[in-house]
Design a protein around this motif. Structure first.
Motif, short mmCIF file in Angstrom:
data_model
loop_
_atom_site.label_atom_id
_atom_site.label_comp_id
_atom_site.label_asym_id
_atom_site.label_seq_id
_atom_site.Cartn_x
_atom_site.Cartn_y
_atom_site.Cartn_z
N UNK A 108 12.42 1.25 11.99
CA UNK A 108 11.36 0.30 11.62
C UNK A 108 11.57 -0.15 10.19
N UNK A 109 10.71 -1.08 9.77
CA UNK A 109 10.61 -1.43 8.35
C UNK A 109 9.55 -0.52 7.75
N UNK A 110 9.87 0.07 6.61
CA UNK A 110 8.93 0.97 5.94
C UNK A 110 8.48 0.33 4.62
N UNK A 111 7.18 0.29 4.43
CA UNK A 111 6.59 -0.28 3.22
C UNK A 111 5.89 0.79 2.41
N UNK A 112 6.17 0.82 1.14
CA UNK A 112 5.44 1.63 0.19
C UNK A 112 4.30 0.77 -0.36
N UNK A 113 3.14 1.37 -0.58
CA UNK A 113 2.00 0.58 -1.06
C UNK A 113 1.19 1.38 -2.07
N UNK A 114 0.65 0.66 -3.02
CA UNK A 114 -0.18 1.22 -4.10
C UNK A 114 -1.59 0.68 -3.98
N UNK A 115 -2.56 1.53 -4.29
CA UNK A 115 -3.94 1.08 -4.29
C UNK A 115 -4.68 1.72 -5.46
N UNK A 116 -5.43 0.91 -6.18
CA UNK A 116 -6.27 1.44 -7.25
C UNK A 116 -7.32 2.39 -6.67
N UNK A 117 -7.92 3.17 -7.55
CA UNK A 117 -8.93 4.11 -7.10
C UNK A 117 -10.20 3.40 -6.65
N UNK A 118 -10.46 2.23 -7.22
CA UNK A 118 -11.69 1.50 -6.91
C UNK A 118 -11.78 1.21 -5.42
N UNK A 119 -12.94 1.52 -4.84
CA UNK A 119 -13.14 1.29 -3.41
C UNK A 119 -12.93 -0.18 -3.08
N UNK A 120 -12.26 -0.42 -2.00
CA UNK A 120 -12.07 -1.78 -1.51
C UNK A 120 -10.97 -2.55 -2.19
N UNK A 121 -10.31 -2.00 -3.16
CA UNK A 121 -9.27 -2.78 -3.84
C UNK A 121 -8.06 -2.96 -2.92
N UNK A 122 -7.28 -3.96 -3.26
CA UNK A 122 -6.17 -4.37 -2.40
C UNK A 122 -5.03 -3.36 -2.40
N UNK A 123 -4.23 -3.43 -1.35
CA UNK A 123 -2.95 -2.74 -1.32
C UNK A 123 -1.90 -3.66 -1.93
N UNK A 124 -1.08 -3.11 -2.81
CA UNK A 124 0.08 -3.83 -3.33
C UNK A 124 1.32 -3.22 -2.68
N UNK A 125 2.07 -4.06 -1.99
CA UNK A 125 3.19 -3.57 -1.19
C UNK A 125 4.52 -3.78 -1.89
N UNK A 126 5.47 -2.91 -1.58
CA UNK A 126 6.86 -3.14 -1.95
C UNK A 126 7.50 -4.10 -0.97
N UNK A 127 8.79 -4.36 -1.19
CA UNK A 127 9.50 -5.35 -0.38
C UNK A 127 9.90 -4.81 0.99
N UNK A 128 9.88 -3.50 1.14
CA UNK A 128 10.23 -2.91 2.42
C UNK A 128 11.66 -2.40 2.48
N UNK A 129 11.86 -1.37 3.30
CA UNK A 129 13.19 -0.83 3.59
C UNK A 129 13.36 -0.80 5.11
N UNK A 130 14.39 -1.46 5.59
CA UNK A 130 14.68 -1.46 7.03
C UNK A 130 15.49 -0.24 7.38
N UNK A 131 14.91 0.64 8.20
CA UNK A 131 15.59 1.87 8.59
C UNK A 131 16.16 1.73 9.99
N UNK A 132 17.45 2.02 10.10
CA UNK A 132 18.14 2.07 11.40
C UNK A 132 18.45 3.52 11.72
N UNK A 133 18.18 3.92 12.95
CA UNK A 133 18.51 5.27 13.41
C UNK A 133 19.62 5.16 14.45
N UNK A 134 20.73 5.76 14.16
CA UNK A 134 21.90 5.68 15.04
C UNK A 134 21.95 6.88 15.99
N UNK A 135 22.14 6.63 17.28
CA UNK A 135 22.17 7.75 18.24
C UNK A 135 23.45 8.57 18.12
#
Lengths: 115, 113
Positions: A88-115
């Motif tokens: 899948x694509x994996x996203x890291x995200x940051x959120x301030x402590x304040x309730x309801x504040x937005x998530x700030x996302x990274x650009x994502x890392x595409x993970x491939x799992x090889x059998x």
């Protein structure tokens, strides 16, 4: 403004092996939340794991664990015993402590799992 | 329990048409968020509500976009008139005060021709 950086656009791992995805962030706050979300091809955003900055202990959820280094502002995700369904694509995200504040996302890392 | 519900899942429309996206948050959640995902800009917040009241709409691109939350179980995001650059995946998410974790719906994939 807070920023989140994922420096690995793509990663691959062999099934049953372990992989670590990197994430760094920038903030002047001392209390905040960090998250990893997974986005499979279905596009659904699925919460994988979360970490509160005030907790020194690294969060774990079954095969998923994090390495939270607050001073270094680093938040990596380790996936153990990788499974085909982890691909899948994996996203890291940051959120301030304040309730309801937005998530700030990274650009994502595409993970491939090889059998 | 049902998660966040969004409709439609896919929408194809022509430039200039009105588009309405719908969201039902998780029951009991008091925050609702609308995000947009594009290749160029990644995931970005458009607007969020607390107890049905819009709190921060600074991410809404322009006046063509509007959002409402008439009650605790329903929200809409409307684009009028739509443009090709609005093509994206639109996510709705909800959270409970004190929990801070946002749960996402399946998204609406919008294509404006």
């Amino acid at each position: 403004a807070q920023t989140v950086t994922q420096s690995q656009p793509e990663m691959s791992v062999q099934e049953a092996e372990t992989v670590t995805l990197s994430c760094t962030y920038d903030t002047s706050e001392s209390d905040y939340y960090l998250f990893w979300y997974k986005q499979p091809p279905s596009r659904q955003m699925i919460l994988v794991i979360r970490q509160e900055a005030y907790k020194q202990q690294n969060a774990t959820e079954n095969r998923f664990s994090v390495n939270f280094q607050k001073a270094a502002k680093s938040f990596s995700l380790k996936i153990s015993d990788s499974q085909l369904g982890d691909a899948a694509m994996y996203f890291c995200a940051y959120k301030e402590q304040t309730s309801g504040s937005r998530l700030t996302f990274g650009e994502g890392t595409q993970l491939t799992v090889n059998p | 329990d049902a998660g966040v519900i969004q409709s439609p899942r896919h929408e194809v429309t022509e430039m200039g048409q009105e588009v309405t996206l719908r969201c039902k948050p998780i029951s009991g959640h008091d925050y609702l968020f609308w995000y947009r995902q594009t290749m160029m800009r990644g995931l970005e917040l458009l607007i969020y509500f607390n107890n049905n009241v819009p709190i921060d709409d600074s991410g809404m691109p322009e006046d063509r976009f509007s959002a409402k939350m008439p009650n605790a179980s329903f929200s809409t995001l409307k684009i009028q008139p739509s443009e090709p650059r609005d093509s994206a995946v639109y996510f709705c998410a909800s959270s409970l005060q004190g929990s801070e974790t946002q749960y996402f719906g399946p998204g609406t994939r919008l294509l404006v021709l």
